[in-house]
Design an enzyme around this catalytic site. Sequence first.
Site, mmCIF file in Angstrom:
data_model
loop_
_atom_site.group_PDB
_atom_site.id
_atom_site.type_symbol
_atom_site.label_atom_id
_atom_site.label_comp_id
_atom_site.label_asym_id
_atom_site.label_seq_id
_atom_site.Cartn_x
_atom_site.Cartn_y
_atom_site.Cartn_z
ATOM 1 N N LYS A 1 0.849 -1.207 0.000
ATOM 2 C CA LYS A 1 0.000 0.000 0.000
ATOM 3 C C LYS A 1 0.877 1.248 0.000
ATOM 4 O O LYS A 1 0.688 2.156 -0.811
ATOM 5 C CB LYS A 1 -0.876 -0.004 1.245
ATOM 6 C CG LYS A 1 -1.539 1.329 1.558
ATOM 7 C CD LYS A 1 -2.476 1.274 2.738
ATOM 8 C CE LYS A 1 -1.790 1.401 4.055
ATOM 9 N NZ LYS A 1 -1.440 2.776 4.456
ATOM 10 N N ASN A 2 1.865 1.269 0.901
ATOM 11 C CA ASN A 2 2.646 2.492 1.100
ATOM 12 C C ASN A 2 3.664 2.753 0.009
ATOM 13 O O ASN A 2 4.268 3.818 -0.037
ATOM 14 C CB ASN A 2 3.304 2.500 2.487
ATOM 15 C CG ASN A 2 2.251 2.573 3.585
ATOM 16 O OD1 ASN A 2 1.070 2.839 3.309
ATOM 17 N ND2 ASN A 2 2.657 2.327 4.804
ATOM 18 N N ARG B 1 -5.042 10.321 4.615
ATOM 19 C CA ARG B 1 -4.007 11.359 4.729
ATOM 20 C C ARG B 1 -3.082 11.362 3.509
ATOM 21 O O ARG B 1 -2.654 12.422 3.045
ATOM 22 C CB ARG B 1 -3.209 11.083 5.995
ATOM 23 C CG ARG B 1 -1.951 11.849 6.181
ATOM 24 C CD ARG B 1 -1.193 11.326 7.398
ATOM 25 N NE ARG B 1 0.154 11.845 7.444
ATOM 26 C CZ ARG B 1 0.450 13.061 7.879
ATOM 27 N NH1 ARG B 1 -0.499 13.854 8.304
ATOM 28 N NH2 ARG B 1 1.700 13.470 7.890
ATOM 29 N N CYS C 1 -5.769 11.273 12.716
ATOM 30 C CA CYS C 1 -5.954 9.830 12.608
ATOM 31 C C CYS C 1 -6.477 9.374 13.966
ATOM 32 O O CYS C 1 -6.600 10.144 14.877
ATOM 33 C CB CYS C 1 -4.615 9.160 12.341
ATOM 34 S SG CYS C 1 -4.387 8.880 10.610
ATOM 35 N N ARG D 1 -1.677 14.546 12.801
ATOM 36 C CA ARG D 1 -0.403 14.190 12.161
ATOM 37 C C ARG D 1 -0.011 15.379 11.275
ATOM 38 O O ARG D 1 -0.603 15.620 10.251
ATOM 39 C CB ARG D 1 -0.557 12.892 11.386
ATOM 40 C CG ARG D 1 -0.723 11.696 12.341
ATOM 41 C CD ARG D 1 -1.133 10.451 11.641
ATOM 42 N NE ARG D 1 -0.155 9.999 10.681
ATOM 43 C CZ ARG D 1 -0.415 9.029 9.799
ATOM 44 N NH1 ARG D 1 -1.618 8.500 9.737
ATOM 45 N NH2 ARG D 1 0.512 8.629 8.951
ATOM 46 N N ASP E 1 4.766 0.577 12.082
ATOM 47 C CA ASP E 1 3.591 -0.106 11.521
ATOM 48 C C ASP E 1 3.493 -1.545 11.966
ATOM 49 O O ASP E 1 2.507 -2.218 11.645
ATOM 50 C CB ASP E 1 3.620 -0.039 9.988
ATOM 51 C CG ASP E 1 3.376 1.375 9.506
ATOM 52 O OD1 ASP E 1 3.512 1.620 8.298
ATOM 53 O OD2 ASP E 1 3.072 2.243 10.343
ATOM 54 N N ILE F 1 8.110 6.924 17.112
ATOM 55 C CA ILE F 1 7.667 7.640 15.905
ATOM 56 C C ILE F 1 6.339 8.341 16.182
ATOM 57 O O ILE F 1 6.174 9.533 15.922
ATOM 58 C CB ILE F 1 7.519 6.670 14.706
ATOM 59 C CG1 ILE F 1 8.793 5.848 14.508
ATOM 60 C CG2 ILE F 1 7.116 7.441 13.442
ATOM 61 C CD1 ILE F 1 10.011 6.639 14.110
ATOM 62 N N ARG G 1 -8.463 -1.171 4.648
ATOM 63 C CA ARG G 1 -7.718 -0.047 4.086
ATOM 64 C C ARG G 1 -6.350 -0.506 3.593
ATOM 65 O O ARG G 1 -5.818 0.013 2.625
ATOM 66 C CB ARG G 1 -7.497 1.048 5.141
ATOM 67 C CG ARG G 1 -8.730 1.809 5.513
ATOM 68 C CD ARG G 1 -8.379 3.034 6.313
ATOM 69 N NE ARG G 1 -7.389 3.848 5.618
ATOM 70 C CZ ARG G 1 -7.016 5.051 6.055
ATOM 71 N NH1 ARG G 1 -7.518 5.550 7.144
ATOM 72 N NH2 ARG G 1 -6.120 5.751 5.385
HETATM 73 C C1 EPZ Z 1 3.924 6.930 6.459
HETATM 74 O O1 EPZ Z 1 3.079 7.916 7.032
HETATM 75 C C2 EPZ Z 1 3.069 5.678 6.352
HETATM 76 N N1 EPZ Z 1 1.916 5.933 5.487
HETATM 77 C C3 EPZ Z 1 2.593 5.255 7.741
HETATM 78 O O2 EPZ Z 1 1.914 4.012 7.579
HETATM 79 C C4 EPZ Z 1 3.796 5.021 8.636
HETATM 80 O O3 EPZ Z 1 3.350 4.733 9.945
HETATM 81 C C5 EPZ Z 1 4.680 6.274 8.652
HETATM 82 O O4 EPZ Z 1 5.049 6.640 7.307
HETATM 83 C C6 EPZ Z 1 5.972 6.045 9.437
HETATM 84 O O5 EPZ Z 1 6.695 4.992 8.867
HETATM 85 C C7 EPZ Z 1 2.102 5.884 4.149
HETATM 86 O O6 EPZ Z 1 3.181 5.615 3.665
HETATM 87 C C8 EPZ Z 1 0.883 6.155 3.308
HETATM 88 P P1 EPZ Z 1 5.894 10.284 8.510
HETATM 89 P P2 EPZ Z 1 3.590 9.464 7.058
HETATM 90 O O7 EPZ Z 1 5.754 11.566 7.781
HETATM 91 O O8 EPZ Z 1 4.341 9.774 5.828
HETATM 92 C C9 EPZ Z 1 6.172 13.509 11.892
HETATM 93 C C10 EPZ Z 1 0.196 2.484 7.825
HETATM 94 O O9 EPZ Z 1 -0.100 1.900 8.871
HETATM 95 N N2 EPZ Z 1 5.915 14.492 10.826
HETATM 96 O O10 EPZ Z 1 7.087 9.406 8.209
HETATM 97 O O11 EPZ Z 1 2.419 10.284 7.389
HETATM 98 C C11 EPZ Z 1 4.973 12.629 12.184
HETATM 99 O O12 EPZ Z 1 4.095 13.258 13.089
HETATM 100 C C12 EPZ Z 1 0.509 3.959 7.861
HETATM 101 O O13 EPZ Z 1 0.322 1.942 6.700
HETATM 102 C C13 EPZ Z 1 6.025 15.847 11.124
HETATM 103 O O14 EPZ Z 1 6.319 16.237 12.256
HETATM 104 O O15 EPZ Z 1 4.582 9.422 8.308
HETATM 105 C C14 EPZ Z 1 5.613 11.401 12.776
HETATM 106 O O16 EPZ Z 1 5.885 11.619 14.148
HETATM 107 C C15 EPZ Z 1 0.137 4.577 9.184
HETATM 108 N N3 EPZ Z 1 5.780 16.749 10.138
HETATM 109 C C16 EPZ Z 1 6.950 11.304 12.026
HETATM 110 O O17 EPZ Z 1 7.163 12.593 11.428
HETATM 111 C C17 EPZ Z 1 5.449 16.375 8.858
HETATM 112 O O18 EPZ Z 1 5.264 17.255 7.980
HETATM 113 C C18 EPZ Z 1 6.934 10.279 10.907
HETATM 114 O O19 EPZ Z 1 5.831 10.572 10.084
HETATM 115 C C19 EPZ Z 1 5.353 14.990 8.573
HETATM 116 C C20 EPZ Z 1 5.598 14.072 9.570
#
Ligand code: EPZ
Length: 435
Positions: free
Chosen positions: A40-41, A110, A134, A139, A322, A344, A414
């Site tokens: 998916k990701n 998202r 979420c 987020r 995840d 995370i 999902r």
């Molecule tokens: C991706 O989400 C994945 N989703 C998530 O998988 C996964 O949990 C996450 O990466 C971490 O590996 C997809 O790929 C569609 P991040 P993403 O930006 O990109 C902070 C699942 O279960 N952050 O790497 O939204 C954030 O709050 C889903 O399949 C900021 O502060 O995650 C978090 O603490 C759930 N500012 C950390 O970074 C930003 O602008 C990592 O988030 C963006 C993120």
Amino acid sequence: MDAAPPFSTADKATEKAPMDALVIQGGRRLSGRVAISGAKNAALPVMAATLLAPGVHKLRNVPDLRDTRTFAAVLGKLGARVSFQADLCTIDTSNVDSVEAPYELVKTMRASIYVLGPLLARLGAARVSLPGGCAWGPRPVNLHLTGLAAMGAGLEIEHGYIVGRDVKLHGAQFSFDVVSVGATAQLMMAAVLAEGTTTLDNVAIEPDITALGEVLVQCGARISGLGSRRLVIHGVRELKPIDTAIIPDRIEAATLAAAAVMTGGDITLERVIPDHFEASLRKLEEAGATITRERDEVSISGRGRPEAVDVTTQVFPGFPTDMQAQMMAVAAIARGTSVIEDTIYLDRFSHVPELQRLGANIELKGNVAVVKGVEKLSGAPVMATDLRASAALALGALVAEGETRISRIYHLDRGYERFDHKLTQLGARVERVQE
Ligand code: EPZ
């Protein structure tokens, strides 16, 4: 994937999800072979990248999920034509004639925000709804916005929408304060058509992101440093349409590996890339699993109760957030006490009260859960709250005594393709019922 009937992008993803539930009879060992679906990701950012080049794009091994259907609906709103035939997703972006990604779609997923960078890069304009939160809290998308601003996007926030007008993206130097999967994908996609050179530091190196970069290079992008924490991207004038196969889903694979360990089973995962979920495999070996890794297969055998293990989530190649909920299900029946910390997402624990309903002994202190393994879980009605929490509940139900009914299973749908069928294929007693 069985031949999913072709569907128009407008209907499938936005129709009200039937409130299905899964009814699982616990106590069965899993055994046999199962083919893992596309990730998916990895699929979602590649679907967004089709906006970067007008033409007909071909994406194979795209999983048939609520999220990929939602993304297809978002692309449809922009004027793309998306069709699924078996596991081939064809996306024609020749006539993208809108730049608006509406709230009613973005609030359900998202990752819809991935269209922002490509729209700005190709059309110089965008009106994308800010994503909702979420189940585990807000987020932020600040890294997406500040990175695009550094590239000259001049974005405004108007009535809950991110708005860009008359944008001409240029190269920039940008360093991520936090490693972000989504923001790395976003800025990489924006930079490949920007004027000049972009240097991105402290980028995410999850396989989904490296794979996206490789697809963009196949289409003519100039990216160096893929797989490292620094990317250097020289903007080009145009890209060729995408023709690629999505990588296997490492989280689905690790989830089923955990199921084998919990049920004392013996399963072989087919069509996987072992290196992509090595941290999860190592943790399961620490819990007592016997694991053999082949080129595109992994076999996992569990022996009786797993051993307690401590888990701290990290960015790739560390243990993935995840898999945090699923590992808590393993810990719930382990011999001994496990300490599970999510660094995370500090509040990604909506699965805890539901696992406790199955009899798990979990004490949550901030972003650290102390799990005292119990001999047996017992079946109960529980409720899925988000994607990976629902997977953890399914794992718990597989070993719980008696029947477990998991409601709101659309959360599972999902991100796990035909998960109930896969579990049944491995010998579990799983039934999907209407709530
Ligand atoms: C991706 O989400 C994945 N989703 C998530 O998988 C996964 O949990 C996450 O990466 C971490 O590996 C997809 O790929 C569609 P991040 P993403 O930006 O990109 C902070 C699942 O279960 N952050 O790497 O939204 C954030 O709050 C889903 O399949 C900021 O502060 O995650 C978090 O603490 C759930 N500012 C950390 O970074 C930003 O602008 C990592 O988030 C963006 C993120």
